[in-house]
Design an enzyme around this catalytic site. Structure first.
Site, PDB file in Angstrom:
ATOM      1  N   ASP A  93       0.867  -1.175   0.000  1.00 36.27           N
ATOM      2  CA  ASP A  93       0.000   0.000   0.000  1.00 36.27           C
ATOM      3  C   ASP A  93       0.907   1.230   0.000  1.00 36.27           C
ATOM      4  OD1 ASP A  93      -2.313   1.644   0.401  1.00 36.27           O
ATOM      5  OD2 ASP A  93      -3.242  -0.030   1.469  1.00 36.27           O
ATOM      6  N   ASP A 118      -2.983   4.676  -2.415  1.00 33.61           N
ATOM      7  CA  ASP A 118      -4.015   5.295  -1.597  1.00 33.61           C
ATOM      8  C   ASP A 118      -4.435   6.657  -2.160  1.00 33.61           C
ATOM      9  OD1 ASP A 118      -5.393   5.020   1.045  1.00 33.61           O
ATOM     10  OD2 ASP A 118      -4.348   6.901   1.461  1.00 33.61           O
ATOM     11  N   GLU A 122      -6.423   3.999  -5.899  1.00 33.99           N
ATOM     12  CA  GLU A 122      -7.715   4.260  -5.262  1.00 33.99           C
ATOM     13  C   GLU A 122      -8.143   5.660  -5.682  1.00 33.99           C
ATOM     14  OE1 GLU A 122      -9.776   4.437  -0.853  1.00 33.99           O
ATOM     15  OE2 GLU A 122      -7.874   5.423  -1.247  1.00 33.99           O
ATOM     16  N   HIS A 158     -11.253  -2.816   3.487  1.00 39.40           N
ATOM     17  CA  HIS A 158     -11.143  -2.389   4.893  1.00 39.40           C
ATOM     18  C   HIS A 158     -11.899  -1.087   5.178  1.00 39.40           C
ATOM     19  CE1 HIS A 158      -8.309  -0.075   2.651  1.00 39.40           C
ATOM     20  NE2 HIS A 158      -8.152   0.746   3.668  1.00 39.40           N
ATOM     21  N   ASP A 159     -12.428  -0.430   4.147  1.00 39.26           N
ATOM     22  CA  ASP A 159     -13.168   0.829   4.332  1.00 39.26           C
ATOM     23  C   ASP A 159     -14.669   0.670   4.143  1.00 39.26           C
ATOM     24  OD1 ASP A 159     -10.835   2.345   4.676  1.00 39.26           O
ATOM     25  OD2 ASP A 159     -10.637   2.707   2.519  1.00 39.26           O
TER      26      ASP A 159
HETATM   27  C1  GLC Z   1      -7.942   5.502   1.893  1.00 42.40           C
HETATM   28  C2  GLC Z   1      -7.764   4.305   2.795  1.00 42.40           C
HETATM   29  C3  GLC Z   1      -8.405   4.606   4.114  1.00 42.40           C
HETATM   30  C4  GLC Z   1      -7.703   5.805   4.711  1.00 42.40           C
HETATM   31  C5  GLC Z   1      -7.674   6.987   3.746  1.00 42.40           C
HETATM   32  C6  GLC Z   1      -6.656   7.994   4.180  1.00 42.40           C
HETATM   33  O1  GLC Z   1      -9.264   5.750   1.587  1.00 42.40           O
HETATM   34  O2  GLC Z   1      -8.260   3.155   2.203  1.00 42.40           O
HETATM   35  O3  GLC Z   1      -8.391   3.513   4.989  1.00 42.40           O
HETATM   36  O4  GLC Z   1      -8.345   6.187   5.895  1.00 42.40           O
HETATM   37  O5  GLC Z   1      -7.329   6.617   2.449  1.00 42.40           O
HETATM   38  O6  GLC Z   1      -5.360   7.505   3.984  1.00 42.40           O
END
Ligand code: GLC
Ligand code: CA
Length: 553
Positions: free
Chosen positions: A98, A199, A250, A326-327
């Protein structure tokens, strides 16, 4: 079309904190991941995506990184990581790290330096602005509530943080920042890792002049900013193109047009992105309340969005297929049915509906067991910064939502639904730890656990294993064109895939009722059932959550 290994792969996401604890401190660790590599291999996944494992004060469970080249003490050390990587490769698996580079922790030495004084060499590593009329430089809100700006007494300026105030945003317009990030990437790639999940990577280029957002609750304007494609192309040219690796970005608020720019086969940016359109369909009607709701998604909306991504990207770019991570809450609780009677059938149906689309499928740990939402009853069971901040903001400060309503929202939408410990067996704490788990184990672990599932031929696990085997057997599953049938059907999702002389027909009943449907395909005579979640085929009769996958040739 050129073929690539990452198109044929299946990714298994490991959230190390909740995977397996090996030293009884209640927190999962790298040795815990090593312990279960055979399990991941047995499932038939090819790549492991590891959530952040770097040194971090854990304001946001590792998404606030204090040192990109050290391992979080709770998870182990670099020797453990090197051993993990070696064993992963020995088993012919791959590992994706990540990469969290929109922001760092405020404890990262770049930021520690940056905040010392306005002339510091690292000042421009972050986004500092003077107050505007004694107030924040603009009206942006942090994703975790409150202003996205934090005033720093020492130098009399504000710094930008799109997430928590312990996650200051890096200034990507500074070439030195980009080169520092590229160095971090090379550090891991030279160790031999096989790729990155990036991320919130489409937030790195902020709009010129940082203008106010116009409507309350609007997504912040930082998404898909003016130089994001330049920076990703530079990253690709300087770093990624020198290694045979896989990347997935992401990208909240990305449209299919944006995605084609990020992941187009000739874009030279990323291989694929996690889009969010289908994750936003059950949000609150009130934009100020945002994602918090107890709404059930409408099947016709879900089909429309997913099908649009299938057809818009076809032949041009590549999809990342996911139902949860995980979100996000657990998919069986969100789009399926987690009651005893229907849990297994609906978990399989959802898996098949997703995995037979065009793209690279991602399985989030526990999804292959049909793990459900946490079903927490009280606020103190929650650990997630987003959930806790939202409660305080919406209930205590704005008084927009009652306490019991907010607890219902959290049961439906909290990220902690996906973060309860992996359920390995029916022993204490589901076999996750001998200590006290950092977050409570789901009460249903005695029925739902890996030990039971691996040994049960009818389990969700073995259904996922079969899907992964089929993917290796039939090119049409990976590369075929997608076509939605009957978009207005609000009970059944049916679609076809087509490649050369092979066709697939996938039919999924999304309801707990028996319905009748048939789909006319020209050469039904040569139809073979590849997979189903019921023992026999009753043709046009679709039982609750029934799904079937036919090969037609
Ligand atoms: C992404 C991650 C999340 C995190 C956010 C800030 O959305 O998946 O878990 O809180 O970024 O880094
Ligand atoms: Ca541990």
């Amino acid at each position: 079309m050129e073929k690539h290994w990452w198109q044929e792969a299946v990714v298994y996401q490991v959230y190390p904190r909740s995977f397996q604890d090996t030293n009884d401190d209640g927190v999962g660790d790298l040795n815990g991941v090593i312990e279960h590599l055979d399990y991941i291999k047995k499932l038939g996944a090819d790549v492991i995506w590891l959530n952040p494992i770097y040194k971090s004060p854990n304001d946001d469970n590792g998404y606030d990184i204090a040192d990109y080249e050290q391992i979080m003490a709770e998870f182990g050390n670099m020797a453990d990581f090197d051993r993990l990587l070696k064993q992963v490769h020995a088993k012919k698996l791959k590992i994706m790290m990540d990469l969290v580079v929109n922001h760092t922790s405020d404890e990262h030495h770049w930021f520690v330096e940056s905040r010392k004084n306005r002339l510091n060499d690292y000042r421009d590593y972050y986004i500092w602005r003077d107050p505007k009329n004694d107030q924040e430089p603009n009206n942006w809100q942090s994703a975790f509530g409150g202003s996205a700006w934090q005033f720093d007494e020492k130098t009399g300026q504000y710094y930008l943080h799109l997430f928590s105030k312990k996650q200051p945003d890096l200034n990507w317009d500074n070439e030195k920042v980009r080169h520092s990030v590229f160095d971090v990437m090379r550090f891991w790639l030279d160790k031999g890792v096989d790729g990155f999940r990036m991320d919130v990577i489409n937030l790195i280029s902020k709009p010129e002049g940082l203008p106010d957002v116009k409507t309350e609750g609007q997504e912040n304007l930082a998404a898909n900013g003016p130089h994001v494609h330049d920076y990703l192309k530079e990253m690709n040219q300087e770093v990624l193109s020198h290694y045979d690796v896989m990347t997935v970005g992401e990208t909240p608020a990305a449209s299919t047009r944006d995605a084609i720019r990020y992941t187009g086969f000739d874009s030279h940016e990323l291989e694929m992105v996690f889009q969010f359109e289908h994750m936003g369909l059950d949000g609150n009607e009130n934009p100020v309340i945002g994602k918090w709701s107890t709404n059930q998604v409408k099947l016709t909306d879900l089909k429309q969005v997913m099908s649009k991504w299938q057809t818009d990207l076809n032949g041009k770019a590549w999809n990342a297929l996911y139902w949860n991570n995980h979100d996000q809450p657990r998919v069986v609780s969100r789009f399926g049915n987690d009651q005893d009677e229907f849990r297994v059938a609906s978990a399989k149906m959802l898996g098949a509906t997703l995995h037979f689309m065009q793209g690279t499928p991602y399985i989030y740990q526990g999804e292959e067991l049909g793990m459900t939402n946490a079903n927490f009853k009280t606020l103190n069971q929650y650990k997630d910064i987003e959930s806790l901040n939202a409660y305080h903001e919406l209930v205590d400060q704005k008084k927009l939502v009652s306490s019991s309503q907010m607890l219902a929202y959290l049961r439906h939408s909290s990220r902690d639904n996906a973060r309860t410990p992996m359920q390995w067996d029916a022993t204490k704490n589901a076999g996750f730890t001998n200590g006290t788990p950092w977050i409570e184990v789901n009460a249903n672990y005695k029925q739902i656990n890996a030990k039971q599932a691996v040994n049960d031929d009818q389990s969700v696990f073995n259904f996922y294993r079969r899907m992964n085997l089929l993917r290796k057997q039939y090119d049409v599953i990976v590369y075929g064109d997608y076509q939605l049938l009957d978009p207005d059907d609000d009970q059944v999702w049916a679609y076809t895939r087509h490649l050369d002389n092979q066709d697939l027909l996938i039919i999924s009943n999304f309801t707990e009722r028996t319905v009748q449907r048939w789909y006319d395909l020209s050469q039904q005579s040569n139809k073979i059932e590849l997979l189903s979640n019921y023992e026999d085929d009753q043709n046009e009769t679709l039982r609750p959550y029934e799904c079937k996958v036919y090969l037609i040739q």
